[in-house]
Design an enzyme around this catalytic site. Structure first.
Site, PDB file in Angstrom:
ATOM      1  N   SER A   7      14.625  52.387  88.889  1.00 42.01           N
ATOM      2  CA  SER A   7      15.052  50.966  89.053  1.00 42.01           C
ATOM      3  C   SER A   7      13.643  49.994  88.650  1.00 42.01           C
ATOM      4  O   SER A   7      12.560  50.207  88.969  1.00 42.01           O
ATOM      5  CB  SER A   7      15.344  50.831  90.436  1.00 42.01           C
ATOM      6  OG  SER A   7      15.576  49.428  90.760  1.00 42.01           O
TER       7      SER A   7
ATOM      8  N   TYR B 254      14.177  51.557  99.450  1.00 44.59           N
ATOM      9  CA  TYR B 254      14.723  51.861  98.155  1.00 44.59           C
ATOM     10  C   TYR B 254      13.729  51.922  97.022  1.00 44.59           C
ATOM     11  O   TYR B 254      13.477  52.506  96.374  1.00 44.59           O
ATOM     12  CB  TYR B 254      15.866  50.843  97.709  1.00 44.59           C
ATOM     13  CG  TYR B 254      16.435  51.243  96.437  1.00 44.59           C
ATOM     14  CD1 TYR B 254      17.600  52.024  96.232  1.00 44.59           C
ATOM     15  CD2 TYR B 254      15.914  50.374  95.404  1.00 44.59           C
ATOM     16  CE1 TYR B 254      18.121  52.051  94.986  1.00 44.59           C
ATOM     17  CE2 TYR B 254      16.611  50.440  94.179  1.00 44.59           C
ATOM     18  CZ  TYR B 254      17.794  51.346  94.167  1.00 44.59           C
ATOM     19  OH  TYR B 254      18.176  51.428  92.887  1.00 44.59           O
TER      20      TYR B 254
ATOM     21  N   PRO C 265      16.400  50.182  84.876  1.00 44.43           N
ATOM     22  CA  PRO C 265      17.207  49.271  84.276  1.00 44.43           C
ATOM     23  C   PRO C 265      16.913  48.181  85.345  1.00 44.43           C
ATOM     24  O   PRO C 265      16.357  48.157  86.399  1.00 44.43           O
ATOM     25  CB  PRO C 265      18.533  49.833  84.543  1.00 44.43           C
ATOM     26  CG  PRO C 265      18.579  51.258  84.746  1.00 44.43           C
ATOM     27  CD  PRO C 265      17.014  51.462  85.342  1.00 44.43           C
ATOM     28  N   GLY C 266      17.134  46.786  84.794  1.00 39.41           N
ATOM     29  CA  GLY C 266      17.291  45.704  85.746  1.00 39.41           C
ATOM     30  C   GLY C 266      18.608  45.629  86.420  1.00 39.41           C
ATOM     31  O   GLY C 266      18.955  46.604  86.966  1.00 39.41           O
TER      32      GLY C 266
END
Length: 229
Positions: free
Chosen positions: A124, A137, A167-168
């Site tokens: 992420s 997270y 990913p964004g």
């Protein structure tokens, strides 16, 4: 026969990867409770609980090789650290790290037999840059990045590569749950003024799976439209 293992195959990104690989290989998929939309040899596993390595070994006992492990599971956790129960921390750890390491340990001998084994972990943007109210997270995603870089060095003398994709904001279930106002506010923050399409992540996976990426290892590919560079 080419054989891919997709863990977290029913989420937005996992489902897009599953769709992109369907028809070209034998796919083994894993999810907690949802049935995948595409054909595969499917198993249900709750990754938020500690996995028994022998149970995972038993799942794969009848196959000799695996060409890729694609790790996609994730569970959002949006709250202040001081308000986060330790049980939720444990669940995040199990999903992002312990279960991942268990699968890698079980599958490494089979990945070595591939001749072009691939480990691809969907991380992420927050594992790279941190995020308030998502400290736990983000911490787990950051740990995944350290694992990717370290394991890539550890396996550099083999034919296995280890890479991540960060990913964004990906268009899907999580963004659709936001109000129109929140979506508009978020899009204003994005240089391309749009969310990332799930298929864009799939294209990055396809590249990392290709023979042309055999020298790419230990990398984290950013797919965020220039949001963080």
């Amino acid at each position: 026969m080419t054989r891919h293992i997709i863990v977290g195959s029913t989420g937005d990104i996992g489902s897009a990867i599953h769709a992109g690989l369907e028809g070209n290989a034998e796919i083994w998929s894993f999810s907690r409770s949802q049935t995948p939309d595409y054909d595969s040899i499917h198993h249900f596993l709750d990754l938020s609980e500690p996995l028994d390595a022998s149970a995972v070994e038993n799942i794969f006992k009848d196959i000799d090789h695996v060409d890729s492990l694609i790790w996609c599971p994730g569970e959002t956790l949006f709250e202040m650290l001081e308000d986060t129960p330790l049980e939720k921390v444990d669940a995040q750890y199990n999903i992002s790290l312990r279960s991942l390491i268990t699968f890698i340990k079980v599958l490494l001998p089979k990945l070595r037999k591939s001749g072009c084994g691939r480990i691809i972990i969907i991380t992420s943007i927050w594992g790279r840059h941190g995020a308030s109210f998502e400290s736990v997270y983000a911490a787990m995603k950051g740990a995944q990045e350290a694992l990717i870089k370290s394991l890539a060095k550890e396996l550099a003398g083999t034919t296995i590569t280890v890479n991540g994709i960060a990913p964004g904001v990906v268009e899907g279930k999580m963004t659709s749950e936001l109000s129109q106002e929140d979506q508009a506010f978020l899009i204003q923050e994005l240089p391309q003024s749009r969310f990332v399409a799930r298929e864009e992540v799939m294209h990055a996976v396809a590249y990392l799976l290709s023979p042309g990426a055999r020298s790419v290892t230990g990398e984290i590919m950013n797919i965020n439209g220039g949001w963080y560079t």
